[in-house]
Design a protein around this motif. Structure first.
Motif, PDB file in Angstrom:
ATOM      1  N   PRO A 149       1.490  12.714   4.151  1.00 13.37           N
ATOM      2  CA  PRO A 149       2.672  12.435   3.341  1.00 13.37           C
ATOM      3  C   PRO A 149       2.418  11.358   2.291  1.00 13.37           C
ATOM      4  O   PRO A 149       1.558  10.486   2.453  1.00 13.37           O
ATOM      5  CB  PRO A 149       3.683  11.937   4.382  1.00 13.37           C
ATOM      6  CG  PRO A 149       2.842  11.325   5.453  1.00 13.37           C
ATOM      7  CD  PRO A 149       1.601  12.165   5.519  1.00 13.37           C
ATOM      8  N   ARG A 150       3.165  11.445   1.202  1.00  8.10           N
ATOM      9  CA  ARG A 150       3.203  10.366   0.219  1.00  8.10           C
ATOM     10  C   ARG A 150       4.200   9.311   0.687  1.00  8.10           C
ATOM     11  O   ARG A 150       5.144   9.612   1.415  1.00  8.10           O
ATOM     12  CB  ARG A 150       3.634  10.884  -1.149  1.00  8.10           C
ATOM     13  CG  ARG A 150       2.669  11.860  -1.792  1.00  8.10           C
ATOM     14  CD  ARG A 150       3.247  12.424  -3.077  1.00  8.10           C
ATOM     15  NE  ARG A 150       3.505  11.372  -4.053  1.00  8.10           N
ATOM     16  CZ  ARG A 150       2.625  10.946  -4.950  1.00  8.10           C
ATOM     17  NH1 ARG A 150       1.414  11.480  -4.978  1.00  8.10           N
ATOM     18  NH2 ARG A 150       2.928   9.999  -5.808  1.00  8.10           N
ATOM     19  N   GLY A 151       3.988   8.073   0.268  1.00  3.99           N
ATOM     20  CA  GLY A 151       4.969   7.041   0.570  1.00  3.99           C
ATOM     21  C   GLY A 151       4.332   5.715   0.889  1.00  3.99           C
ATOM     22  O   GLY A 151       3.101   5.583   0.987  1.00  3.99           O
ATOM     23  N   MET A 202      -1.377   8.905  15.066  1.00  4.94           N
ATOM     24  CA  MET A 202      -1.326   7.943  16.162  1.00  4.94           C
ATOM     25  C   MET A 202       0.054   7.359  16.393  1.00  4.94           C
ATOM     26  O   MET A 202       0.374   6.932  17.509  1.00  4.94           O
ATOM     27  CB  MET A 202      -2.319   6.808  15.912  1.00  4.94           C
ATOM     28  CG  MET A 202      -3.777   7.215  16.002  1.00  4.94           C
ATOM     29  SD  MET A 202      -4.868   5.763  15.899  1.00  4.94           S
ATOM     30  CE  MET A 202      -6.479   6.546  15.931  1.00  4.94           C
ATOM     31  N   THR A 203       0.889   7.315  15.350  1.00  7.66           N
ATOM     32  CA  THR A 203       2.197   6.668  15.496  1.00  7.66           C
ATOM     33  C   THR A 203       3.366   7.565  15.135  1.00  7.66           C
ATOM     34  O   THR A 203       4.513   7.226  15.420  1.00  7.66           O
ATOM     35  CB  THR A 203       2.293   5.393  14.638  1.00  7.66           C
ATOM     36  OG1 THR A 203       2.420   5.752  13.255  1.00  7.66           O
ATOM     37  CG2 THR A 203       1.063   4.515  14.822  1.00  7.66           C
ATOM     38  N   GLY A 204       3.113   8.677  14.456  1.00  8.17           N
ATOM     39  CA  GLY A 204       4.189   9.582  14.088  1.00  8.17           C
ATOM     40  C   GLY A 204       4.706   9.428  12.681  1.00  8.17           C
ATOM     41  O   GLY A 204       5.467  10.266  12.201  1.00  8.17           O
ATOM     42  N   ALA A 205       4.314   8.352  11.975  1.00 11.27           N
ATOM     43  CA  ALA A 205       4.821   8.124  10.621  1.00 11.27           C
ATOM     44  C   ALA A 205       3.952   7.107   9.904  1.00 11.27           C
ATOM     45  O   ALA A 205       3.201   6.355  10.535  1.00 11.27           O
ATOM     46  CB  ALA A 205       6.269   7.641  10.665  1.00 11.27           C
ATOM     47  N   LEU A 206       4.076   7.061   8.576  1.00 12.67           N
ATOM     48  CA  LEU A 206       3.347   6.057   7.801  1.00 12.67           C
ATOM     49  C   LEU A 206       3.848   4.644   8.076  1.00 12.67           C
ATOM     50  O   LEU A 206       3.089   3.685   7.986  1.00 12.67           O
ATOM     51  CB  LEU A 206       3.499   6.330   6.298  1.00 12.67           C
ATOM     52  CG  LEU A 206       2.775   7.518   5.683  1.00 12.67           C
ATOM     53  CD1 LEU A 206       3.170   7.650   4.216  1.00 12.67           C
ATOM     54  CD2 LEU A 206       1.267   7.362   5.815  1.00 12.67           C
ATOM     55  N   VAL A 224      -3.948   4.463  -0.816  1.00 13.40           N
ATOM     56  CA  VAL A 224      -4.764   4.907   0.307  1.00 13.40           C
ATOM     57  C   VAL A 224      -4.644   6.418   0.445  1.00 13.40           C
ATOM     58  O   VAL A 224      -3.643   7.023   0.049  1.00 13.40           O
ATOM     59  CB  VAL A 224      -4.354   4.209   1.619  1.00 13.40           C
ATOM     60  CG1 VAL A 224      -4.483   2.694   1.483  1.00 13.40           C
ATOM     61  CG2 VAL A 224      -2.940   4.581   2.042  1.00 13.40           C
ATOM     62  N   ASP A 225      -5.673   7.020   1.021  1.00 19.75           N
ATOM     63  CA  ASP A 225      -5.659   8.473   1.159  1.00 19.75           C
ATOM     64  C   ASP A 225      -5.600   8.876   2.622  1.00 19.75           C
ATOM     65  O   ASP A 225      -5.165   8.099   3.488  1.00 19.75           O
ATOM     66  CB  ASP A 225      -6.840   9.086   0.408  1.00 19.75           C
ATOM     67  CG  ASP A 225      -8.204   8.776   1.027  1.00 19.75           C
ATOM     68  OD1 ASP A 225      -8.270   8.128   2.096  1.00 19.75           O
ATOM     69  OD2 ASP A 225      -9.228   9.186   0.441  1.00 19.75           O
ATOM     70  N   ALA A 246       0.828  -1.201   0.000  1.00 18.26           N
ATOM     71  CA  ALA A 246       0.000   0.000   0.000  1.00 18.26           C
ATOM     72  C   ALA A 246       0.860   1.248   0.000  1.00 18.26           C
ATOM     73  O   ALA A 246       1.910   1.295   0.647  1.00 18.26           O
ATOM     74  CB  ALA A 246      -0.942   0.009   1.207  1.00 18.26           C
ATOM     75  N   THR A 247       0.357   2.274  -0.695  1.00 18.88           N
ATOM     76  CA  THR A 247       1.045   3.551  -0.810  1.00 18.88           C
ATOM     77  C   THR A 247       0.065   4.687  -0.556  1.00 18.88           C
ATOM     78  O   THR A 247      -1.053   4.676  -1.075  1.00 18.88           O
ATOM     79  CB  THR A 247       1.654   3.722  -2.213  1.00 18.88           C
ATOM     80  OG1 THR A 247       2.572   2.663  -2.460  1.00 18.88           O
ATOM     81  CG2 THR A 247       2.378   5.050  -2.339  1.00 18.88           C
ATOM     82  N   SER A 248       0.488   5.664   0.232  1.00 16.73           N
ATOM     83  CA  SER A 248      -0.322   6.854   0.470  1.00 16.73           C
ATOM     84  C   SER A 248      -0.202   7.804  -0.713  1.00 16.73           C
ATOM     85  O   SER A 248       0.902   8.096  -1.178  1.00 16.73           O
ATOM     86  CB  SER A 248       0.140   7.557   1.754  1.00 16.73           C
ATOM     87  OG  SER A 248      -0.411   8.855   1.836  1.00 16.73           O
ATOM     88  N   VAL A 249      -1.354   8.328  -1.176  1.00 11.80           N
ATOM     89  CA  VAL A 249      -1.345   9.244  -2.313  1.00 11.80           C
ATOM     90  C   VAL A 249      -0.916  10.649  -1.914  1.00 11.80           C
ATOM     91  O   VAL A 249      -0.618  11.482  -2.767  1.00 11.80           O
ATOM     92  CB  VAL A 249      -2.729   9.300  -2.999  1.00 11.80           C
ATOM     93  CG1 VAL A 249      -3.148   7.924  -3.474  1.00 11.80           C
ATOM     94  CG2 VAL A 249      -3.789   9.917  -2.075  1.00 11.80           C
TER      95      VAL A 249
END
Length: 319
Positions: free
Chosen positions: A80-82, A124-128, A113-114, A71-74
Motif C-alpha cells: 500500500p501507499r501511505g 508482520m503487523t497488518g498495516a503500515l 520506502v518501498d 517516511a512514506t511508502s511508494v
C-alpha cells in the motif's frame, strides 16, 4: 526492557509469480505465526532495518545508512501507499545518539520506502501504521557498499539507544537471503534512460512502474524455468549465515567480505545486512543475552529468493 527480534526475507513477487500452493500456504502460515507473536508482544516501537531497490534512494545522493524522521511508502508491487507511523522526536533522538557513537548516519524528513519496508510492516503487523516505527535504510544495491561489520556496528548503536528508551521494543530485519534480481548497475548500464532512472528515478509514472515490475516478473519466470543469467540461489550460504546469527558468532559475521558474498550468493544478498543490524541491535539491547532460532528456510526460485526467517527472544532474566 523487553525485546524481540524478527528477521524475514521479503519478495515483491508474491501474488505475481507464485510457487506451488503448498509452498505459498507454508509461507503464509509462517507470516501468521510471526504476526501473532508480535501482537501478543505488543511492541512500544519497532526499529525496522530494510534495503531500497532504487525506489526511494538513487545515485544522485546514495547514503549507506539513512534513518527516516518521516517516511512514506511508494506502493510498489502489491504494497500500500501511505505514511508510516514514525515518532519524529524519538527518531531524532535516535539519530543523535547513533551519530554520537561515530556512525555516519544520514537522515531524511521526506523518506520514501518501498516493498522492503512496506511488506514487512503489512505482513508482520497488518498495516503500515499500526505501531510506531523508526525506519532505517541500509544500502544493499548500489556499490560501493558498507561491510557486514559496519552494519553490525550500526545495529549495536541503535540497540544501545533503544535499551535506554523503551519498555518493549521489536527489532526487524527485512531482506535477503541469497538472490540476484534483475536490478541494473550504473557500472554496466548503457541505456541513457536506465542510467537516468538509477540516478534520479523518483516518482515514476504508473506506466513506468508497471513496466519495471513486469520485467521483474518475466525475469523470475525465466529463472524458475532454468533460463536467464541470474545467479543461482545458495542454500548452503543462507543456512550458514542464519546459523551464525542465531549463535551470535559476530567474528564470523564481521569476516564476510562483500565481493565474496556477491560471488557466492548473488548481488542482492547484501540485503542480509539488515538482519545483521537487527540482530546486533538485539544483542546490544539484551544485557543478559538472547537466544535466536531458525524457524523457516526454503529456496524459492519463483520468488528469486532463498526465503528464511529467524526469531530472537531475551533469555530468562534478561528482561
Amino acid at each position: 526492557m523487553k525485546a524481540m527480534l524478527q528477521c524475514m526475507s521479503h519478495t515483491p513477487l508474491k501474488g505475481y509469480f507464485d510457487p506451488a500452493p503448498a509452498v505459498v500456504a507454508e509461507v503464509a502460515g509462517l507470516v501468521a505465526q510471526v504476526r501473532d507473536e508480535i501482537e501478543r508482544f505488543d511492541p512500544e516501537v519497532i526499529y525496522l532495518f530494510a534495503p531500497d531497490h532504487y525506489n526511494g534512494f538513487f545515485l544522485d545522493l546514495m547514503p549507506q545508512f539513512c534513518l527516516g524522521m518521516m517516511a512514506t511508502s511508494v506502493g510498489d508491487y502489491a504494497t500500500p501507499r501511505g505514511d508510516l507511523n514514525v515518532p519524529r522526536t524519538l527518531a531524532e533522538q535516535c539519530a543523535r545518539a547513533v551519530i554520537g557513537e561515530d556512525i555516519d548516519l544520514a537522515v531524511s524528513y521526506r523518506m520514501q520506502v518501498d516493498h522492503g519496508f512496506a511488506q514487512a510492516l503489512v505482513e508482520m503487523t497488518g498495516a503500515l501504521d499500526r505501531y510506531p516505527v523508526v525506519p532505517v535504510m541500509i544500502n544493499a544495491v548500489a556499490p560501493p557498499l558498507v561491510s557486514f561489520r559496519r552494519a553490525r556496528q550500526l545495529g549495536t548503536a541503535i540497540g544501545r539507544f533503544a535499551s535506554r528508551s523503551h519498555e518493549r521494543v521489536l527489532f526487524v530485519g527485512s531482506g535477503g537471503l541469497s538472490h540476484n534480481p534483475p536490478i541494473p548497475a550504473i557500472a554496466t548500464a548503457t541505456d541513457p534512460m536506465v542510467i537516468e532512472r538509477l540516478i534520479a528515478g523518483r516518482n515514476p509514472t504508473p506506466d513506468a512502474r508497471d513496466a519495471r515490475q513486469k520485467r521483474t516478473v518475466a525475469a523470475a519466470q525465466a529463472f524458475a524455468a532454468g533460463e536467464g543469467a541470474l545467479h543461482a540461489l545458495s542454500p548452503d550460504w543462507d543456512r550458514a549465515f542464519m546459523r551464525r546469527l542465531c549463535e551470535r558468532d559476530w567474528s564470523a559475521v564481521d569476516a564476510y567480505r562483500n565481493d565474496e558474498v556477491t560471488q557466492a550468493a548473488g548481488a542482492s544478498t547484501h540485503e542480509a545486512k539488515t538482519w545483521v543490524a537487527a540482530a546486533a541491535a538485539m544483542e546490544a539491547a539484551c544485557a543478559q543475552g538472547w537466544e535466536g532460532r531458525e524457524r523457516y528456510y526454503r529456496p524459492i526460485p519463483h520468488w528469486v529468493a532463498g526465503f528464511g526467517a529467524i526469531t530472537g527472544t531475551a533469555r530468562p532474566g534478561a528482561q
